[in-house]
Design an enzyme around this catalytic site. Structure first.
Site, mmCIF file in Angstrom:
data_model
loop_
_atom_site.group_PDB
_atom_site.id
_atom_site.type_symbol
_atom_site.label_atom_id
_atom_site.label_comp_id
_atom_site.label_asym_id
_atom_site.label_seq_id
_atom_site.Cartn_x
_atom_site.Cartn_y
_atom_site.Cartn_z
ATOM 1 N N CYS A 199 -10.611 -1.943 -10.856
ATOM 2 C CA CYS A 199 -9.920 -0.818 -10.195
ATOM 3 C C CYS A 199 -8.555 -1.186 -9.627
ATOM 4 C CB CYS A 199 -10.803 -0.209 -9.115
ATOM 5 S SG CYS A 199 -11.079 -1.304 -7.723
ATOM 6 N N HIS B 18 0.812 -1.211 0.000
ATOM 7 C CA HIS B 18 0.000 0.000 0.000
ATOM 8 C C HIS B 18 0.846 1.262 0.000
ATOM 9 C CE1 HIS B 18 -3.114 -2.945 0.620
ATOM 10 N NE2 HIS B 18 -3.854 -2.079 -0.020
HETATM 11 C C1 PEP Z 1 -7.303 -4.366 -5.234
HETATM 12 O O1 PEP Z 1 -7.099 -5.299 -4.461
HETATM 13 O O2 PEP Z 1 -7.137 -4.451 -6.462
HETATM 14 C C2 PEP Z 1 -7.735 -3.065 -4.727
HETATM 15 C C3 PEP Z 1 -8.088 -2.095 -5.545
HETATM 16 O O3 PEP Z 1 -7.709 -2.896 -3.376
HETATM 17 P P1 PEP Z 1 -6.355 -2.610 -2.545
HETATM 18 O O4 PEP Z 1 -5.237 -2.478 -3.528
HETATM 19 O O5 PEP Z 1 -6.588 -1.367 -1.777
HETATM 20 O O6 PEP Z 1 -6.245 -3.819 -1.704
#
Ligand code: PEP
Ligand code: MG
Length: 743
Positions: free
Chosen positions: A674, A361
């Site tokens: 996404c 993240h």
């Molecule tokens: C994903 O897992 O693709 C997502 C958009 O969520 P995150 O990256 O915040 O886990």
């Protein structure tokens, strides 16, 4: 280890200090030191080998070997006994060197007449600097006191090397932290920048490793230990009530009170080292052990490393204050969590990490900020100094530290080309994204902070397809209040100016750890208590967040999405909570949103096979490709070694996407993608070919993705993919790239 002969090693260190104090050149100093060590330890030979580069050691000074071999004899790490010492990072002691495994005969040194050999590494906090060797004609093993004495000398040599005491002619004696160095890492986020290094953990420099007054040094060490223990006790007090956190700090506390750790440092002080040098000597030894330790032990050694850093800061007064962020700062760190990164704010030009991973993240934050990120740049935290000039090439995963003029010029040209490309993208910003064969594609942006919203008009995004609400939580030390959240969400909707914003409820756990909600240690956090699982178990926070969202919308449309739904009931339960909050708001007389859409993130393969009812009940679905891919291939998104084995354009993964699109089509449920891959032009193109008509990505990707989509005939891409699949390809990447190149 036996107690060292205090007086001997102290005498030796004192003489060493005198040599250091003499106004001599680097080479002369080294020559004096080898003579001094040989005479003090009564050996026939003492030699110093220093690193010319990461893999090569060079004989830099000797007393006893042929002097013609100085700056001529070179060894690779792992080669010969000296190379073995460097590789193992530990001492090698043998009475019969020529018949010891790995011995390499080097005729130019004349060392064949020496039988016994003792070599110790010259290293500093995990960084290899060289090897110190003594040899004797008589076949004898050196005793523990002698090994210890040589290690103490090596420690002082390491500190002096760091301070530039041995600079001279040639590569091996070049000044430290002064020349140009290139690091080959891995792309975390594309883009390029030039800036000034800002070290997340400033280096502590020890200017006085040797002492005449062990008693005073021991007193300094004990005072610092008291302060350290007090601070750990305070941490424990603050965690009171939280069992999980208490356990972690308890383990930490055990080290702070460890008698054996203190005893080892006391021994080092007795041998003539200052308190800080003693701390660092033990820290260096712990880091060497950490490299080969089992994972459990590695965590414990990491605790010790952290405590040692705290002690060093206390003893030297350095690094307590990180200082002011310079203009055009590039953050350099071993690793960093998303919360810590967010604390720096948007002033950073780029980030370079020694560890780190693309899927973390922290990487997503860097991506949202559209700043270049290079990860896995090994050795950068030991080489870089705050204030150094740095060029970060996120496209190639390359970092140039202290670049010369030629490199800077070439880099400047690259930056100029990137700026030109941005100008091209600006010209299509307001153009509808329609492919050559007339398919309309919706391009949305991902966000997580109010500060991201200005990118909405500047990128040409049609709305926010994913607003990661956890970033707000990660930035604080306490849970934000409902009122604060409501006004933030309302501010986001205001800034979106009527364009849709999809708010994803809190997605914590895995690598997104809230300091105030530290979960118990889980063996596999990515598969553990995270996202909606936490939301459904700890309802207070979820309810508060839902209330804040409802109030923020206040007569406007509201789109809410629940993360990490792995089975239908989780979605139904979460939506049930939202319905109850809506009813409550109504009773309280608050203005409700005009229309509420409730979506689910599809991030586990299980949901591609969910009952039809799930697709009917969800108002929309968003594919979280980052998580979906890691679970599909059973490859941790944060583990660089396994992550990159599996191509997103692998036919199995594309078939999964195709299947999800088909399931959504059966019930006319809108679906978008996404994950980070939506922002990569070739991947985006293939997703669209698989039937997706909405993609959400970091704002800086909208231009490049739109650019490729506007110039592509989707039917042709589908054909190319179809043919590659029929031909039995594992991935369609080559076929699609060939097609794009041909056009
Ligand atoms: C994903 O897992 O693709 C997502 C958009 O969520 P995150 O990256 O915040 O886990
Ligand atoms: Mg996810």
């Amino acid at each position: 280890m036996a107690a060292p002969k205090d007086s001997d090693s102290r005498k030796l260190l004192r003489r060493l200090q005198a040599v250091m104090a003499e106004a001599a050149e680097g080479q002369e100093r080294l020559d004096m030191i080898v003579r001094l060590v040989a005479s003090s330890m009564m050996t026939d030979v003492c030699s110093v080998y220093l690193h010319r580069d990461e893999q090569t050691l060079e004989l830099c000074a000797t007393c006893g070997l042929n002097l013609e071999a100085v700056h001529v004899t070179r060894l690779r790490v792992g080669e010969g006994l000296v190379g073995r010492v460097a590789r193992s990072r530990g001492p090698l002691n043998t009475a019969d060197a020529p018949s010891t495994k790995g011995f390499r005969f080097m005729p130019e040194t004349g060392e064949e007449v020496f039988s016994s050999f003792l070599g110790v590494p010259v290293q500093r906090l995990g960084e290899r600097l060289g090897v110190l060797v003594v040899q004797s004609k008589d076949a004898r093993e050196f005793n523990e006191d002698e090994i210890y004495a040589l290690e103490v000398v090596a420690m002082v040599l390491a500190e002096m090397t760091e301070l530039g005491a041995f600079t001279g002619e040639g590569e091996a004696l070049r000044p430290r932290h002064a020349s140009q160095v290139m690091f080959k890492g891995v792309t975390g986020q594309e883009g390029a920048c030039e800036g000034t290094v800002f070290l997340h953990d400033p280096r502590v420099v020890i200017t006085n490793p040797v002492t005449d007054d062990p008693e005073a040094e021991a007193a300094r060490l004990h005072a610092a230990m008291d302060e350290l223990r007090l601070s750990v006790d305070r941490m424990l007090g603050q965690a009171s009530g939280d069992r999980a956190q208490e356990e972690v700090i308890e383990a930490f506390r055990m080290f702070a009170y460890s008698r054996s750790w203190v005893r080892r440092m006391e021994e080092d002080i007795n041998a003539g080292l200052t308190a800080e040098a003693a701390v660092e000597k033990q820290q260096t030894a712990a880091r060497a052990r950490m490299r080969v330790a089992e994972p459990y032990l590695r965590d414990r050694l990491a605790d010790l490393d952290d405590l040692s850093n705290r002690l060093l800061r206390m003893l030297t007064g350095q690094g307590r204050d990180r200082g002011v962020l310079p203009d055009k700062a590039v953050l350099v760190a071993r690793n960093i969590g998303p919360g810590e990164l967010l604390e720096y704010g948007r002033k950073l030009q780029g980030v370079v990490l020694e560890e780190g991973s693309v899927g973390s993240h922290a990487a997503i934050v860097a991506r949202a900020w559209a700043i270049p990120l290079v990860i896995q740049a090994q050795g950068i935290t030991t080489e870089a100094l705050s204030g150094d000039r740095i060029l970060v090439d996120g496209d190639q995963g390359i970092v140039h530290l202290r670049p010369d003029e030629m490199v800077r010029k070439a880099f400047g040209e690259k930056l100029e080309m990137a700026a030109q490309a941005q100008k091209r993208y600006a010209t299509i910003r307001d153009t509808d994204c329609v492919t050559l064969d007339g398919e309309r594609i919706e391009l949305m942006m991902n966000a997580g902070l109010l500060a991201d919203l200005p990118s909405l008009p500047s990128s040409g995004a049609e709305g926010v397809g994913l607003f990661r609400t956890e970033l707000q939580f990660l930035m604080r030390n306490v849970v934000p209040k409902r009122g604060e959240l409501a006004s933030l969400y309302s501010g986001v909707m205001d800034a979106a100016g009527g364009k849709p914003v999809v708010f994803r409820t809190l997605d914590i756990g895995s690598d997104k750890v809230l300091p105030y909600m530290k979960a118990f240690e889980e063996p596999n956090p990515a598969l553990g208590w995270r996202a909606i699982r936490v939301g459904l178990d700890k309802r207070g926070v979820m309810r508060m967040q839902l209330q804040a969202l409802l109030r923020a919308a206040h007569g406007r449309d509201l789109k809410v999405m629940f993360p990490f739904i792995a089975q239908m009931q989780e979605f139904l339960d979460a939506r049930g909570h939202l319905s109850r909050e809506i009813a409550r708001e109504r009773v309280l007389g608050h203005t409700l949103p005009r229309e509420i859409s409730v979506g689910a993130m599809l991030e586990t393969p299980s949901m591609a096979f969910a009952p039809r009812r799930f697709f009917e009940e969800a108002d929309f679905i968003s594919i979280g490709g980052n998580d979906l891919k890691q679970f599909f291939f059973a490859a941790d998104r944060e583990n660089e070694r396994v992550r990159r084995r599996y191509d997103t354009l692998n036919v199995s993964f594309l078939s999964l996407i195709e299947q999800i699109v088909a399931r959504c089509a059966e019930t006319a449920t809108p679906v978008s993608f996404c994950g980070e891959d939506a922002g990569r032009p070739v991947e985006a193109l293939c997703f669209v070919a698989m039937g997706l008509r909405s993609l959400s990505m970091r704002p800086a990707s909208i231009g490049p993705v739109k650019h490729i989509l506007l110039r592509t005939n989707l039917a042709e891409v589908r054909d190319v993919i179809g043919r590659a699949r029929e031909a039995g390809a594992q991935t369609v990447r080559d076929a699609v790239m060939d097609y794009l190149r041909a056009r």
